[in-house]
Write a protein that holds these residues in place. Structure first.
Motif, PDB file in Angstrom:
ATOM      1  N   GLU A  92     -23.427 -12.977 -39.249  1.00 12.00           N
ATOM      2  CA  GLU A  92     -24.075 -11.667 -39.101  1.00 12.00           C
ATOM      3  C   GLU A  92     -24.560 -11.525 -37.663  1.00 12.00           C
ATOM      4  O   GLU A  92     -25.520 -12.180 -37.256  1.00 12.00           O
ATOM      5  N   VAL A  93     -23.876 -10.705 -36.887  1.00 10.79           N
ATOM      6  CA  VAL A  93     -24.196 -10.545 -35.473  1.00 10.79           C
ATOM      7  C   VAL A  93     -24.775  -9.165 -35.225  1.00 10.79           C
ATOM      8  O   VAL A  93     -24.108  -8.154 -35.442  1.00 10.79           O
ATOM      9  N   SER A  94     -26.020  -9.129 -34.781  1.00  8.20           N
ATOM     10  CA  SER A  94     -26.652  -7.863 -34.432  1.00  8.20           C
ATOM     11  C   SER A  94     -26.728  -7.755 -32.910  1.00  8.20           C
ATOM     12  O   SER A  94     -26.565  -8.753 -32.190  1.00  8.20           O
ATOM     13  N   LEU A  95     -26.975  -6.554 -32.425  1.00  5.81           N
ATOM     14  CA  LEU A  95     -27.091  -6.334 -30.982  1.00  5.81           C
ATOM     15  C   LEU A  95     -28.173  -7.225 -30.382  1.00  5.81           C
ATOM     16  O   LEU A  95     -27.938  -7.913 -29.388  1.00  5.81           O
ATOM     17  N   ARG A  96     -29.358  -7.246 -30.981  1.00  3.59           N
ATOM     18  CA  ARG A  96     -30.463  -8.017 -30.397  1.00  3.59           C
ATOM     19  C   ARG A  96     -30.183  -9.520 -30.439  1.00  3.59           C
ATOM     20  O   ARG A  96     -30.478 -10.225 -29.474  1.00  3.59           O
ATOM     21  N   ARG A  97     -29.587 -10.012 -31.517  1.00  2.00           N
ATOM     22  CA  ARG A  97     -29.295 -11.441 -31.595  1.00  2.00           C
ATOM     23  C   ARG A  97     -28.227 -11.831 -30.572  1.00  2.00           C
ATOM     24  O   ARG A  97     -28.285 -12.912 -29.982  1.00  2.00           O
ATOM     25  N   TRP A  98     -27.253 -10.948 -30.384  1.00  7.78           N
ATOM     26  CA  TRP A  98     -26.192 -11.221 -29.415  1.00  7.78           C
ATOM     27  C   TRP A  98     -26.760 -11.278 -27.999  1.00  7.78           C
ATOM     28  O   TRP A  98     -26.466 -12.197 -27.229  1.00  7.78           O
ATOM     29  N   ILE A  99     -27.597 -10.313 -27.650  1.00  8.42           N
ATOM     30  CA  ILE A  99     -28.203 -10.282 -26.322  1.00  8.42           C
ATOM     31  C   ILE A  99     -29.188 -11.433 -26.152  1.00  8.42           C
ATOM     32  O   ILE A  99     -29.315 -12.008 -25.063  1.00  8.42           O
ATOM     33  N   THR A 100     -29.885 -11.795 -27.224  1.00  5.72           N
ATOM     34  CA  THR A 100     -30.792 -12.946 -27.172  1.00  5.72           C
ATOM     35  C   THR A 100     -30.038 -14.210 -26.796  1.00  5.72           C
ATOM     36  O   THR A 100     -30.527 -15.033 -26.001  1.00  5.72           O
ATOM     37  N   CYS A 101     -28.832 -14.366 -27.338  1.00  7.69           N
ATOM     38  CA  CYS A 101     -28.012 -15.537 -26.998  1.00  7.69           C
ATOM     39  C   CYS A 101     -27.570 -15.525 -25.541  1.00  7.69           C
ATOM     40  O   CYS A 101     -27.305 -16.576 -24.958  1.00  7.69           O
ATOM     41  N   ILE A 102     -27.482 -14.352 -24.951  1.00  7.33           N
ATOM     42  CA  ILE A 102     -27.116 -14.257 -23.543  1.00  7.33           C
ATOM     43  C   ILE A 102     -28.298 -14.610 -22.647  1.00  7.33           C
ATOM     44  O   ILE A 102     -28.170 -15.405 -21.707  1.00  7.33           O
TER      45      ILE A 102
END
Length: 224
Positions: A92-102
């Motif tokens: 489950e990939v959300s915008l905030r989680r994806w950017i958090t990983c960056i």
């Protein structure tokens, strides 16, 4: 006669000298800028009797700078790898989680460096230097964890390539220069060293929110 093609392993002394030169160069460039620091100044500040020590270990100034960038990128990658693995496993990939990983691995690396540190201000110099900008921007993007992350949910780039390039530049400058500013404030005492970790984590949260906003506004990326 068979000729050996084995590469000689650097001696501990050579490795220590190389590390000292990299650390010294990073500090001098961060404090004075690339234009105001010579190769000879770096050798002298690193305590090297041989004034050509930098050329011996790195050949050129740009090779030295690229080695510093690569070392930090590898350290950031170590923080990102488990985060990406957890994101992949979640399904489950959300915008905030994806950017958090960056972004979070960068913040964790700054915390790990302690105070004083110079990487933030060094990187801020590199991203605006024409001859180094591309390498500075690609150093982290070429790491295994970042490439895995891009495959999970890359931003929409098919609609307007120019907009996509500007979007990436905005994020790069925002993140790099805000980190450089906090690092400078910590070094100068404007922010107490005792508050360093809290200040970095607060900046990280604010940057994640800001990049989410940019993504939504410019590329029309929203939560899936």
């Amino acid at each position: 006669m068979q000729v050996s093609t084995a590469v000689a392993t650097p001696s501990p002394r050579s490795t220590r000298a190389r590390d000292k030169l990299m650390h010294t160069a990073e500090r001098l460039y961060a404090e004075h800028g690339f234009a105001n620091v010579s190769i000879r100044m770096i050798s002298e500040a690193a305590g090297q009797r041989n004034k050509s020590a930098v050329q011996y270990h790195f050949s050129t100034r740009d090779e030295l700078i690229q080695a510093i960038l690569a070392r930090h990128a590898a350290a950031i990658d170590e923080h990102r790898i488990p985060m990406v693995a957890a994101l992949e496993a979640s399904g489950e990939v959300s915008l905030r989680r994806w950017i958090t990983c960056i972004l979070t691995p960068h913040i964790e690396h700054h915390i790990e460096l302690g105070t004083p540190s110079w990487y933030g201000r060094f990187l801020a110099q590199a991203v605006v230097e024409p001859s180094l900008r591309e390498h500075a921007t690609q150093a982290s993007m070429r790491t295994p964890s970042f490439q895995r992350l891009e495959k999970l949910w890359p931003p929409r780039q098919d609609r307007d390539p120019d907009l996509s390039a500007q979007y990436r530049a905005m994020i790069r400058l925002l993140v790099v220069h805000m980190c450089a500013e906090l690092e400078g404030d910590l070094a100068s005492g404007l922010v107490a060293v005792a508050d360093a970790e809290q200040s970095w984590r607060r900046l990280g949260e604010h940057l994640i929110t800001a990049v989410c906003g940019l993504s939504t506004a410019l590329l029309e990326i929203s939560e899936p």
